[in-house]
Design a protein around this motif. Sequence first.
Motif, PDB file in Angstrom:
ATOM      1  N   LEU B 176      -0.231  31.555   4.658  1.00  0.00           N
ATOM      2  CA  LEU B 176      -0.588  31.110   5.095  1.00  0.00           C
ATOM      3  C   LEU B 176      -1.407  29.662   5.784  1.00  0.00           C
ATOM      4  O   LEU B 176      -1.550  29.290   6.295  1.00  0.00           O
ATOM      5  N   VAL B 177      -2.956  30.854   5.134  1.00  0.00           N
ATOM      6  CA  VAL B 177      -3.581  29.547   5.579  1.00  0.00           C
ATOM      7  C   VAL B 177      -3.540  27.773   4.061  1.00  0.00           C
ATOM      8  O   VAL B 177      -3.757  27.041   4.927  1.00  0.00           O
ATOM      9  N   HIS B 178      -3.168  27.414   3.074  1.00  0.00           N
ATOM     10  CA  HIS B 178      -2.617  27.069   2.771  1.00  0.00           C
ATOM     11  C   HIS B 178      -1.665  26.232   3.187  1.00  0.00           C
ATOM     12  O   HIS B 178      -1.311  25.234   3.443  1.00  0.00           O
ATOM     13  N   LYS B 179      -0.466  27.670   3.899  1.00  0.00           N
ATOM     14  CA  LYS B 179       0.581  25.851   3.872  1.00  0.00           C
ATOM     15  C   LYS B 179       0.309  25.383   5.610  1.00  0.00           C
ATOM     16  O   LYS B 179       0.793  24.269   5.655  1.00  0.00           O
ATOM     17  N   ARG B 180      -0.414  26.471   5.819  1.00  0.00           N
ATOM     18  CA  ARG B 180      -1.376  25.165   7.846  1.00  0.00           C
ATOM     19  C   ARG B 180      -1.869  24.418   6.999  1.00  0.00           C
ATOM     20  O   ARG B 180      -2.045  23.236   7.645  1.00  0.00           O
ATOM     21  N   GLY B 181      -2.765  24.674   5.182  1.00  0.00           N
ATOM     22  CA  GLY B 181      -4.070  23.485   5.054  1.00  0.00           C
ATOM     23  C   GLY B 181      -5.062  23.043   6.045  1.00  0.00           C
ATOM     24  O   GLY B 181      -5.905  22.305   6.800  1.00  0.00           O
ATOM     25  N   LEU B 182      -5.378  25.252   6.900  1.00  0.00           N
ATOM     26  CA  LEU B 182      -6.443  25.209   7.296  1.00  0.00           C
ATOM     27  C   LEU B 182      -7.668  25.023   7.299  1.00  0.00           C
ATOM     28  O   LEU B 182      -9.069  24.984   7.617  1.00  0.00           O
ATOM     29  N   VAL B 183      -7.423  25.361   5.523  1.00  0.00           N
ATOM     30  CA  VAL B 183      -8.989  25.563   4.564  1.00  0.00           C
ATOM     31  C   VAL B 183      -7.850  24.660   3.652  1.00  0.00           C
ATOM     32  O   VAL B 183      -7.321  24.479   3.268  1.00  0.00           O
ATOM     33  N   GLY B 184      -9.966  24.802   2.954  1.00  0.00           N
ATOM     34  CA  GLY B 184      -9.761  23.726   2.081  1.00  0.00           C
ATOM     35  C   GLY B 184     -10.490  22.451   2.536  1.00  0.00           C
ATOM     36  O   GLY B 184     -10.835  21.729   2.841  1.00  0.00           O
ATOM     37  N   GLY B 185     -10.579  21.364   1.032  1.00  0.00           N
ATOM     38  CA  GLY B 185     -11.145  20.171   1.297  1.00  0.00           C
ATOM     39  C   GLY B 185     -12.560  20.800   1.352  1.00  0.00           C
ATOM     40  O   GLY B 185     -13.347  21.650   0.705  1.00  0.00           O
ATOM     41  N   GLU B 186     -13.424  19.966   2.656  1.00  0.00           N
ATOM     42  CA  GLU B 186     -15.099  20.480   2.320  1.00  0.00           C
ATOM     43  C   GLU B 186     -15.043  21.688   2.876  1.00  0.00           C
ATOM     44  O   GLU B 186     -14.509  21.553   4.148  1.00  0.00           O
ATOM     45  N   ALA B 187     -15.994  22.524   2.208  1.00  0.00           N
ATOM     46  CA  ALA B 187     -16.621  23.452   2.786  1.00  0.00           C
ATOM     47  C   ALA B 187     -17.650  23.476   3.488  1.00  0.00           C
ATOM     48  O   ALA B 187     -17.906  21.748   3.883  1.00  0.00           O
ATOM     49  N   GLY B 188     -17.611  23.687   4.591  1.00  0.00           N
ATOM     50  CA  GLY B 188     -18.652  24.074   5.615  1.00  0.00           C
ATOM     51  C   GLY B 188     -18.189  23.905   7.014  1.00  0.00           C
ATOM     52  O   GLY B 188     -17.019  24.233   6.772  1.00  0.00           O
ATOM     53  N   ALA B 189     -19.671  23.876   7.838  1.00  0.00           N
ATOM     54  CA  ALA B 189     -19.523  24.905   8.887  1.00  0.00           C
ATOM     55  C   ALA B 189     -18.001  23.678   9.807  1.00  0.00           C
ATOM     56  O   ALA B 189     -17.311  24.266  10.973  1.00  0.00           O
ATOM     57  N   ALA B 190     -17.936  22.149   9.918  1.00  0.00           N
ATOM     58  CA  ALA B 190     -17.606  21.975  10.559  1.00  0.00           C
ATOM     59  C   ALA B 190     -16.076  21.943  10.234  1.00  0.00           C
ATOM     60  O   ALA B 190     -15.188  21.885  10.894  1.00  0.00           O
ATOM     61  N   GLY B 191     -15.560  21.926   9.195  1.00  0.00           N
ATOM     62  CA  GLY B 191     -14.522  22.258   8.957  1.00  0.00           C
ATOM     63  C   GLY B 191     -13.829  23.753   9.416  1.00  0.00           C
ATOM     64  O   GLY B 191     -12.173  23.952   9.906  1.00  0.00           O
TER      65      GLY B 191
END
Lengths: 466, 226
Positions: B176-191
């Motif tokens: 689900l995380v992948h599908k929604r693309g909510l996580v990934g890209g830059e690490a860090g608090a902002a994301g």
Amino acid sequence: MEWEGGDITDQTCDATAAAEVDSARNTGTSRPLSIRGEGAVGTLGHLEAAFAEKDALLSGVWRRAWWAEDEGGHAVESERRDGATEVVPTRGRSTDRASAPTTTTTTPRQHGAAASSSDELGLLLETFRQWTWLPLRPAGDSPPPLLSTTVDTSLLRKRSWAGVQPAHRAIVWKLLLGYCPTRADRVARVLERQRDEYWRSAEELLSSAGRPPRPPSLPVSAEASASRRQIDMDVPRTSPAHRLFHTAEMQAAMKRILQLWSVRHPASGYVQGMNDILLPLLYVCYADHDPSRVQPHDQSLDAAGATALPLAEADAYWCLCALLSTVQDQYTFAQPGIQKRVRYLRDLIQRVDAPLCDHLDRCGIDFMQFSFRWMNCLLVREFPFPLVLRLWDAYLSEQGAFASFHVYVCAALVERFSATLQRLDFQEMVMFLQHLPTAEWNEDDVTMLLSQAYLWRSLFEGARRV
Amino acid sequence: MSGRLEDEYDYLFKIVLIGDSGVGKSNLLSRFTRNEFNLESKSTIGVEFATRSVQTNGKTIKAQIWDTAGQERYRAITSAYYRGAVGALLVYDIAKRSSFENVERWLKELRDHADQNIVIMLVGNKSDLKHLRAVSTDEGTKYAEARHLSFIETSALDATHVEEAFVSILSEIYKLVHKRGLVGGEAGAAGSSKAGGPMYRAGQVETISVTDGAEDGRSSRKRCCG
């Protein structure tokens, strides 16, 4: 923000005073006092007169030592110069005599005298204790007379703070919880009445339990039946390591006590964890019939234990009532008392150990995550059982300690592990605090904890927040 | 206590165990995290906590599991722990009909207090009690289908499907995380600073976790590395 330590004790219950009032209310409604064999009980005045008369008859040396006969039925006793009778418990006691509580020393007291020195207090406690077991004594036998003698509760509290020897623990707890009156001539009457009331209520409750279905005029609330189910589920899960509590007799006793408490306190009903709180009380009341032999690991009740349990069960119920009345706000809806005390705990840690508090904050630890159970179960689950008893000795040395002083003890407990905690991350800390390494603790550790808590309380209670 | 090596993971997911008192939540947790089962376990007071890391889809996922007390009176307190949870195992006892009937109430609890995207798995525990079964597998399956929940029957006692239950919900969350693309890209608090957001990324340079579910508006923070 004004911050007063006393604030966290919502309902300091002057249980002692309540018991005295109860005692004064005692009228002809109670059963005739079989202990005195003087027929139906009239007013309090009649009782006093009757007791005074008996006191005069019985003054002098108390010679009988019926509770410590040897195998051949001969009393083992030695008369002391001061008129007290020292009883040497004999080895290899047979179980048929076991209904008589074990004892060590008794002494007669003068009418109206108050015990003052700690030695005398010990003797007095022993005699009080014997009066609490009066119903188990052979007919015609009574313990040493102690008419109108009063226990010096301030001395008792002082002594209790430093820990009570197992032989006196039950009587001291009963006195300090206000269940047992502090005036000697009231002990037997009040306890008999209270035990009768417990059993009357318990039998009523159990006879109306479910089968056959209650008439519609007496509906069982959903909450009450939920409490009942929860009690039935929790009692078998109580302190699995201590087999004594898993005997059929003890299980039944615990269920009755908790169910009656629950029915009589509908504002909270039974809340998980009350079974834990009941344990020390039931154990202490029960073990008192033979403090040197009873152990929490006992696999079964012997004949003496089985005889003593009904009295101990009733005693434990009333002690539970007295104790829980001081922390009732912990168990009502949303458990406001716990929330308040957990906040107070955090405030304390912030004051006494700011670096630790910062560390906990940085890691995202919520005090509720570890101290909820400390409050809810009054630390019963956090220490080995004998240390819980020792801790509660100190709690009982002042009124309301389970609500207020307890928080200082919790603060001392967190602080004790400050250095370790500051090396841990979030999850290590939660796990550490939920499973404190206290298994190897001894009484000295508890004493240190209490001293630290005492110090902080004297520094911060009632102080203005900085 | 977990060792430092275990702290190397790609994702950290917070899971809650909920359901009626006595259905076996604590034993499911101890079976999964320590491979232990205790027939005489004490009742849970408040919440208890344990973690375990598993490999799935080529990633290391660390499950931070909160085991809650089942009694109604505790709900005001325990509901605070739903915040920040990305998964819930809603447990009932297959030998106790009432615990199955209460599932609806627990779902409402989650609707009221948890994130709306929380992944819920219905778990019928104590499948070893075949002779006492009061809820059929079919009934559990149908109920779960109707409410779009995944479903599994487990036995913490004989370890049947316990691993599967946890791994499956973790893997579902991961997908689900992948599908929604909510996580990934830059690490860090902002994301991942959405308050109460269900997805968190962990590991690498900065680690975000959901360790403080009890406070509004502070739902993500840097891990303290001690």
